[in-house]
Design a protein around this motif. Structure first.
Motif, mmCIF file in Angstrom:
data_model
loop_
_atom_site.group_PDB
_atom_site.id
_atom_site.type_symbol
_atom_site.label_atom_id
_atom_site.label_comp_id
_atom_site.label_asym_id
_atom_site.label_seq_id
_atom_site.Cartn_x
_atom_site.Cartn_y
_atom_site.Cartn_z
ATOM 1 N N LYS A 188 0.809 -1.217 0.000
ATOM 2 C CA LYS A 188 0.000 0.000 0.000
ATOM 3 C C LYS A 188 0.845 1.271 0.000
ATOM 4 O O LYS A 188 0.474 2.271 -0.608
ATOM 5 N N GLU A 189 1.974 1.250 0.707
ATOM 6 C CA GLU A 189 2.811 2.443 0.784
ATOM 7 C C GLU A 189 3.789 2.503 -0.386
ATOM 8 O O GLU A 189 4.322 1.487 -0.818
ATOM 9 N N VAL A 190 4.011 3.710 -0.891
ATOM 10 C CA VAL A 190 4.919 3.914 -2.016
ATOM 11 C C VAL A 190 6.263 4.430 -1.511
ATOM 12 O O VAL A 190 6.321 5.317 -0.652
ATOM 13 N N PHE A 191 7.322 3.853 -2.031
ATOM 14 C CA PHE A 191 8.668 4.306 -1.684
ATOM 15 C C PHE A 191 9.152 5.249 -2.784
ATOM 16 O O PHE A 191 9.300 4.858 -3.940
ATOM 17 N N ASP A 192 9.392 6.497 -2.421
ATOM 18 C CA ASP A 192 9.845 7.501 -3.384
ATOM 19 C C ASP A 192 11.345 7.718 -3.234
ATOM 20 O O ASP A 192 11.852 7.902 -2.126
ATOM 21 N N ILE A 193 12.026 7.729 -4.377
ATOM 22 C CA ILE A 193 13.457 8.004 -4.380
ATOM 23 C C ILE A 193 13.800 8.683 -5.701
ATOM 24 O O ILE A 193 13.285 8.306 -6.762
ATOM 25 N N SER A 194 14.633 9.684 -5.655
ATOM 26 C CA SER A 194 15.038 10.392 -6.867
ATOM 27 C C SER A 194 16.252 9.721 -7.487
ATOM 28 O O SER A 194 16.928 8.909 -6.851
ATOM 29 N N LEU A 212 18.592 -3.637 -11.631
ATOM 30 C CA LEU A 212 18.601 -3.512 -10.176
ATOM 31 C C LEU A 212 17.173 -3.545 -9.648
ATOM 32 O O LEU A 212 16.314 -2.792 -10.102
ATOM 33 N N HIS A 213 16.932 -4.428 -8.699
ATOM 34 C CA HIS A 213 15.645 -4.462 -8.020
ATOM 35 C C HIS A 213 15.857 -4.038 -6.577
ATOM 36 O O HIS A 213 16.492 -4.739 -5.796
ATOM 37 N N LEU A 214 15.305 -2.874 -6.245
ATOM 38 C CA LEU A 214 15.443 -2.310 -4.907
ATOM 39 C C LEU A 214 14.175 -2.626 -4.119
ATOM 40 O O LEU A 214 13.061 -2.347 -4.579
ATOM 41 N N ILE A 215 14.343 -3.236 -2.935
ATOM 42 C CA ILE A 215 13.191 -3.558 -2.091
ATOM 43 C C ILE A 215 13.268 -2.698 -0.836
ATOM 44 O O ILE A 215 14.251 -2.747 -0.088
ATOM 45 N N SER A 216 12.236 -1.899 -0.613
ATOM 46 C CA SER A 216 12.235 -0.913 0.460
ATOM 47 C C SER A 216 11.493 -1.436 1.694
ATOM 48 O O SER A 216 10.742 -2.417 1.619
ATOM 49 N N PRO A 217 11.670 -0.750 2.838
ATOM 50 C CA PRO A 217 10.901 -1.125 4.036
ATOM 51 C C PRO A 217 9.396 -1.038 3.829
ATOM 52 O O PRO A 217 8.629 -1.705 4.533
ATOM 53 N N GLN A 218 8.936 -0.238 2.857
ATOM 54 C CA GLN A 218 7.510 -0.150 2.569
ATOM 55 C C GLN A 218 6.945 -1.464 2.015
ATOM 56 O O GLN A 218 5.729 -1.661 2.000
ATOM 57 N N ALA A 219 7.826 -2.356 1.570
ATOM 58 C CA ALA A 219 7.373 -3.658 1.068
ATOM 59 C C ALA A 219 7.211 -4.684 2.185
ATOM 60 O O ALA A 219 6.766 -5.813 1.924
#
Length: 358
Positions: free
Chosen positions: A70-76, A176-183
């Motif tokens: 549900k939460e989106v991880f935003d990164i520039s 690259l597959h980045l997995i964030s804490p939001q996942a």
């Protein structure tokens, strides 16, 4: 076979996958995704007697719930560059996934050949839909792995690459597959489809990077390679930064025409459970597939590998070499199968699995 509806009350995992499907975004690939979901239900939950899942902790997975993220991880792009996750050599040819979804805005394609097509899988369906749908209609009905079907039915935004005839990419394309804490406590489904034209050549380095070792998620990813005559592909897959509590499933599918060659190498240090599932179909004479992998496991981490290779035509060659080093209470399992069709004369097939247990 028991339908999944009959298991709903006892299988939290499958129930949460239904919720994920209901939360999926609209897609131009809706029909083929629905077909994959129907096949997933028909195939059902893997049985303990299934050799491809022997030793895998299916019971533990069935008790867990992984709803839609549900939460989106935003990164520039600037923030991503500061993390120093890329190889220097891949500048200008990098594909980025965040929590299972391909990110065009973070990817770099300026160093790739102009003739090469890189896009979202949904966009590709508008131009290459006939070829993709035709391929999937033929191959999905033969699919025997429930978790690949889950990926195919539940991905939101995959990546598509088309390499035209005789185009060669010398420097590896980095994925690259980045997995964030939001996942955390959710499910994600990265998907890459790569079509190689006649005589084309490419190398790919794919890797996962979890931003925290405390992420407990279910990741079902897939790599699908459709290799035309005399094409060549090398894939290196690095599963070396998986969170200790994650369930990480990786599916590799390759379909090789005459004189095509695919080489895949995988390295992992495991997680709560890493499972790699390979299916290769040698569809043309003189096709060649080489699969190899290694795992170095500590503590209670696990790594499981399943390989199924079909020799459909004469004079094809396949090789499998998988090795592991296991420490502490870690676990690993390997299952390999080679099926040679009657007309596939002069087949050469090799398989070796060695493990060192300390």
């Amino acid at each position: 076979r028991m339908k999944m509806e009959e298991l709903e009350s006892s299988n939290n995992f499958e129930s949460s996958m239904r919720e994920v499907r209901l939360a999926s975004r609209p897609s131009p690939l809706k029909l083929i995704k629905s077909q994959a979901w129907d096949l997933f239900q028909e195939l059902g939950w893997p049985k303990k007697t299934n050799d491809a899942f022997k030793g895998f902790p299916l019971n533990k997975l069935s008790l867990e719930r992984f709803p839609a993220k549900k939460e989106v991880f935003d990164i520039s792009s600037e923030e991503l560059a500061k993390k120093d996750l890329f190889f220097n050599e891949s500048k200008g040819q990098r594909l980025v996934f965040i929590d299972g979804e391909y990110q065009e805005n973070l990817s770099e394609t300026s160093s790739l050949p102009q003739e090469m097509v890189v896009s979202t899988l949904n966009d590709a369906s508008l131009t290459y839909g006939q070829a993709l749908i035709g391929h999937w209609k033929k191959t999905l009905k033969k699919e025997k792995d429930s978790f690949f079907l889950l990926n195919h039915s539940l991905f939101n935004e995959g990546a598509f690459i088309y390499l035209p005839q005789n185009v060669k990419v010398e420097v590896p394309i980095e994925v690259l597959h980045l997995i964030s804490p939001q996942a955390n406590k959710s499910s994600i489904f990265p998907k890459l489809v790569f079509m190689l034209g006649k005589g084309s050549e490419a190398r790919v380095v794919a890797k996962e990077h979890y931003l925290s070792d405390d992420i407990n998620c279910f990741c079902s990813q897939s790599f699908e390679f459709i290799a035309s005559e005399n094409s060549k592909l090398d894939l290196t897959h690095l599963l070396l930064n998986t969170a200790k509590d994650s369930w990480h499933f990786s599916s590799f599918r390759a379909f090789l025409k005459r004189d095509a060659r695919v080489k895949a190498v995988s390295l992992t240090n495991g997680s709560k459970s890493v499972r790699e599932d390979y299916y290769v179909s040698l569809d043309g004479e003189n096709a060649n597939a080489s699969l190899s992998g290694g795992c170095l496991l500590n503590d209670t981490k696990q790594s499981h590998t399943s390989v199924y290779i079909e020799h459909q035509e004469p004079n094809c060659q396949s090789s499998q070499l998988f090795r592991g080093t296991l420490n502490d209470q870690s676990r690993s399992n390997f299952f390999g199968k080679i099926y040679v069709h009657p007309k596939a004369q002069q087949t050469r097939a090799y398989q070796l699995n060695n493990n060192l247990v300390k």
